[in-house]
Design a protein around this motif. Structure first.
Motif, PDB file in Angstrom:
ATOM      1  N   ARG A 288     -25.054  69.528  33.176  1.00 56.11           N
ATOM      2  CA  ARG A 288     -25.012  70.084  34.542  1.00 56.11           C
ATOM      3  C   ARG A 288     -23.781  70.956  34.737  1.00 56.11           C
ATOM      4  O   ARG A 288     -23.881  72.067  35.278  1.00 56.11           O
ATOM      5  CB  ARG A 288     -25.055  68.952  35.579  1.00 56.11           C
ATOM      6  CG  ARG A 288     -26.419  68.309  35.727  1.00 56.11           C
ATOM      7  CD  ARG A 288     -26.488  67.373  36.927  1.00 56.11           C
ATOM      8  NE  ARG A 288     -25.488  66.322  36.935  1.00 56.11           N
ATOM      9  CZ  ARG A 288     -25.617  65.145  36.334  1.00 56.11           C
ATOM     10  NH1 ARG A 288     -26.713  64.853  35.663  1.00 56.11           N
ATOM     11  NH2 ARG A 288     -24.660  64.247  36.408  1.00 56.11           N
ATOM     12  N   TRP A 289     -22.621  70.484  34.303  1.00 51.24           N
ATOM     13  CA  TRP A 289     -21.408  71.285  34.441  1.00 51.24           C
ATOM     14  C   TRP A 289     -21.453  72.512  33.540  1.00 51.24           C
ATOM     15  O   TRP A 289     -20.943  73.584  33.896  1.00 51.24           O
ATOM     16  CB  TRP A 289     -20.156  70.447  34.157  1.00 51.24           C
ATOM     17  CG  TRP A 289     -19.812  69.531  35.281  1.00 51.24           C
ATOM     18  CD1 TRP A 289     -19.782  68.158  35.253  1.00 51.24           C
ATOM     19  CD2 TRP A 289     -19.459  69.907  36.613  1.00 51.24           C
ATOM     20  NE1 TRP A 289     -19.436  67.668  36.485  1.00 51.24           N
ATOM     21  CE2 TRP A 289     -19.231  68.726  37.345  1.00 51.24           C
ATOM     22  CE3 TRP A 289     -19.327  71.129  37.270  1.00 51.24           C
ATOM     23  CZ2 TRP A 289     -18.867  68.732  38.680  1.00 51.24           C
ATOM     24  CZ3 TRP A 289     -18.968  71.134  38.609  1.00 51.24           C
ATOM     25  CH2 TRP A 289     -18.738  69.944  39.289  1.00 51.24           C
ATOM     26  N   HIS A 290     -22.082  72.362  32.390  1.00 51.88           N
ATOM     27  CA  HIS A 290     -22.193  73.502  31.485  1.00 51.88           C
ATOM     28  C   HIS A 290     -23.045  74.610  32.110  1.00 51.88           C
ATOM     29  O   HIS A 290     -22.718  75.796  31.974  1.00 51.88           O
ATOM     30  CB  HIS A 290     -22.771  73.069  30.137  1.00 51.88           C
ATOM     31  CG  HIS A 290     -22.832  74.177  29.128  1.00 51.88           C
ATOM     32  ND1 HIS A 290     -21.711  74.766  28.607  1.00 51.88           N
ATOM     33  CD2 HIS A 290     -23.890  74.816  28.571  1.00 51.88           C
ATOM     34  CE1 HIS A 290     -22.068  75.717  27.757  1.00 51.88           C
ATOM     35  NE2 HIS A 290     -23.394  75.768  27.724  1.00 51.88           N
TER      36      HIS A 290
ATOM     37  N   MET B 220     -12.591  74.445  34.674  1.00 46.41           N
ATOM     38  CA  MET B 220     -13.784  73.591  34.576  1.00 46.41           C
ATOM     39  C   MET B 220     -13.872  72.938  33.203  1.00 46.41           C
ATOM     40  O   MET B 220     -14.179  71.747  33.090  1.00 46.41           O
ATOM     41  CB  MET B 220     -15.059  74.416  34.797  1.00 46.41           C
ATOM     42  CG  MET B 220     -15.344  74.811  36.205  1.00 46.41           C
ATOM     43  SD  MET B 220     -16.888  75.749  36.275  1.00 46.41           S
ATOM     44  CE  MET B 220     -18.049  74.483  35.779  1.00 46.41           C
ATOM     45  N   SER B 221     -13.620  73.742  32.183  1.00 54.20           N
ATOM     46  CA  SER B 221     -13.709  73.218  30.823  1.00 54.20           C
ATOM     47  C   SER B 221     -12.717  72.084  30.606  1.00 54.20           C
ATOM     48  O   SER B 221     -13.088  71.015  30.123  1.00 54.20           O
ATOM     49  CB  SER B 221     -13.438  74.344  29.804  1.00 54.20           C
ATOM     50  OG  SER B 221     -14.419  75.339  29.900  1.00 54.20           O
ATOM     51  N   ILE B 222     -11.476  72.329  30.981  1.00 52.12           N
ATOM     52  CA  ILE B 222     -10.420  71.344  30.743  1.00 52.12           C
ATOM     53  C   ILE B 222     -10.654  70.062  31.538  1.00 52.12           C
ATOM     54  O   ILE B 222     -10.511  68.957  31.010  1.00 52.12           O
ATOM     55  CB  ILE B 222      -9.038  71.942  31.068  1.00 52.12           C
ATOM     56  CG1 ILE B 222      -8.697  73.041  30.056  1.00 52.12           C
ATOM     57  CG2 ILE B 222      -7.958  70.871  31.092  1.00 52.12           C
ATOM     58  CD1 ILE B 222      -7.499  73.890  30.430  1.00 52.12           C
ATOM     59  N   LEU B 223     -11.028  70.209  32.801  1.00 54.26           N
ATOM     60  CA  LEU B 223     -11.148  69.037  33.666  1.00 54.26           C
ATOM     61  C   LEU B 223     -12.486  68.315  33.565  1.00 54.26           C
ATOM     62  O   LEU B 223     -12.534  67.095  33.733  1.00 54.26           O
ATOM     63  CB  LEU B 223     -10.907  69.445  35.123  1.00 54.26           C
ATOM     64  CG  LEU B 223      -9.513  69.965  35.465  1.00 54.26           C
ATOM     65  CD1 LEU B 223      -9.441  70.339  36.942  1.00 54.26           C
ATOM     66  CD2 LEU B 223      -8.449  68.942  35.107  1.00 54.26           C
ATOM     67  N   LEU B 224     -13.567  69.046  33.310  1.00 51.97           N
ATOM     68  CA  LEU B 224     -14.895  68.450  33.425  1.00 51.97           C
ATOM     69  C   LEU B 224     -15.653  68.338  32.104  1.00 51.97           C
ATOM     70  O   LEU B 224     -16.319  67.333  31.867  1.00 51.97           O
ATOM     71  CB  LEU B 224     -15.736  69.265  34.421  1.00 51.97           C
ATOM     72  CG  LEU B 224     -15.139  69.402  35.817  1.00 51.97           C
ATOM     73  CD1 LEU B 224     -15.906  70.445  36.621  1.00 51.97           C
ATOM     74  CD2 LEU B 224     -15.129  68.060  36.519  1.00 51.97           C
ATOM     75  N   LEU B 225     -15.583  69.353  31.279  1.00 52.59           N
ATOM     76  CA  LEU B 225     -16.426  69.389  30.087  1.00 52.59           C
ATOM     77  C   LEU B 225     -15.736  68.856  28.832  1.00 52.59           C
ATOM     78  O   LEU B 225     -16.335  68.100  28.070  1.00 52.59           O
ATOM     79  CB  LEU B 225     -16.929  70.821  29.854  1.00 52.59           C
ATOM     80  CG  LEU B 225     -17.931  71.249  30.926  1.00 52.59           C
ATOM     81  CD1 LEU B 225     -17.582  72.597  31.481  1.00 52.59           C
ATOM     82  CD2 LEU B 225     -19.328  71.215  30.382  1.00 52.59           C
ATOM     83  N   VAL B 226     -14.494  69.240  28.614  1.00 54.56           N
ATOM     84  CA  VAL B 226     -13.784  68.816  27.395  1.00 54.56           C
ATOM     85  C   VAL B 226     -13.661  67.290  27.297  1.00 54.56           C
ATOM     86  O   VAL B 226     -13.884  66.742  26.207  1.00 54.56           O
ATOM     87  CB  VAL B 226     -12.416  69.519  27.278  1.00 54.56           C
ATOM     88  CG1 VAL B 226     -11.560  68.906  26.181  1.00 54.56           C
ATOM     89  CG2 VAL B 226     -12.621  71.014  27.022  1.00 54.56           C
ATOM     90  N   PRO B 227     -13.348  66.579  28.383  1.00 53.52           N
ATOM     91  CA  PRO B 227     -13.266  65.117  28.222  1.00 53.52           C
ATOM     92  C   PRO B 227     -14.573  64.480  27.730  1.00 53.52           C
ATOM     93  O   PRO B 227     -14.539  63.594  26.861  1.00 53.52           O
ATOM     94  CB  PRO B 227     -12.905  64.629  29.630  1.00 53.52           C
ATOM     95  CG  PRO B 227     -12.210  65.791  30.260  1.00 53.52           C
ATOM     96  CD  PRO B 227     -12.908  67.008  29.713  1.00 53.52           C
ATOM     97  N   ILE B 228     -15.695  64.959  28.252  1.00 53.85           N
ATOM     98  CA  ILE B 228     -16.979  64.422  27.789  1.00 53.85           C
ATOM     99  C   ILE B 228     -17.224  64.848  26.347  1.00 53.85           C
ATOM    100  O   ILE B 228     -17.660  64.047  25.511  1.00 53.85           O
ATOM    101  CB  ILE B 228     -18.130  64.890  28.705  1.00 53.85           C
ATOM    102  CG1 ILE B 228     -17.928  64.363  30.126  1.00 53.85           C
ATOM    103  CG2 ILE B 228     -19.481  64.425  28.147  1.00 53.85           C
ATOM    104  CD1 ILE B 228     -18.868  64.968  31.159  1.00 53.85           C
ATOM    105  N   ASN B 229     -16.955  66.114  26.043  1.00 53.74           N
ATOM    106  CA  ASN B 229     -17.158  66.608  24.681  1.00 53.74           C
ATOM    107  C   ASN B 229     -16.284  65.848  23.684  1.00 53.74           C
ATOM    108  O   ASN B 229     -16.747  65.517  22.588  1.00 53.74           O
ATOM    109  CB  ASN B 229     -16.864  68.102  24.612  1.00 53.74           C
ATOM    110  CG  ASN B 229     -17.244  68.688  23.277  1.00 53.74           C
ATOM    111  OD1 ASN B 229     -18.409  68.709  22.918  1.00 53.74           O
ATOM    112  ND2 ASN B 229     -16.247  69.145  22.534  1.00 53.74           N
TER     113      ASN B 229
END
Length: 148
Positions: A127-129, A94-103
């Motif tokens: 939301r993903w967090h 989840m982190s790699i695919l969803l959160l890290v790109p936004i971060n």
């Protein structure tokens, strides 16, 4: 030796859960209440700071849980540890695919260069967090249960 590994892993994952819970339910509401651009600047700084540490923490937690699962495979609670490790894998993906790109985008934003949809991107990250926090809390709960 296995007992020390179990306790160490549980503490490491528990501290990670505490940090992520604090980001979701303490820091982000504080940032949201700050005037003008202060909140966005605070999130960018937090993204840089935690973005440097959390990959190691997530992967380290996963490695520790995997070692525990292998070392304790013949002990009670092994299935709980394997399930917890699986949830930690989900959190990393989840982190790699969803959160890290936004971060990665958000940590470079300033009031002068942020995109028009920056608030929507932060809302998506939030939301993903929340989902990721639930996943790591579940993993932590399983590890604690496996200790008994």
């Amino acid at each position: 030796m296995l007992n020390a590994l179990e306790v160490f892993t549980t503490v490491v994952v528990g501290l990670m859960v505490g940090v992520e819970f604090s980001v979701a339910f303490v820091m982000n509401p504080i940032f949201n209440a700050l005037p003008e651009d202060s909140g966005q600047l605070g999130r960018a700084h937090g993204g840089r700071m935690l973005g440097a540490v959390m990959p190691f923490w997530y992967l380290g937690s996963l490695v520790l849980a995997a070692i525990w699962a292998v070392a304790g495979r013949h002990h009670d609670g092994a299935g709980l540890v394997v399930t917890a490790a699986g949830l930690l894998i989900v959190s990393v993906i989840m982190s790699i695919l969803l959160l890290v790109p936004i971060n990665d985008r958000g940590k470079t934003w300033t009031p002068e260069n942020r995109p028009a949809d920056w608030k929507e991107q932060l809302d998506r990250w939030n939301r993903w967090h929340y989902v990721r926090v639930a996943v790591v809390i579940a993993a932590f709960t399983l590890l604690v249960t496996a200790l008994t």
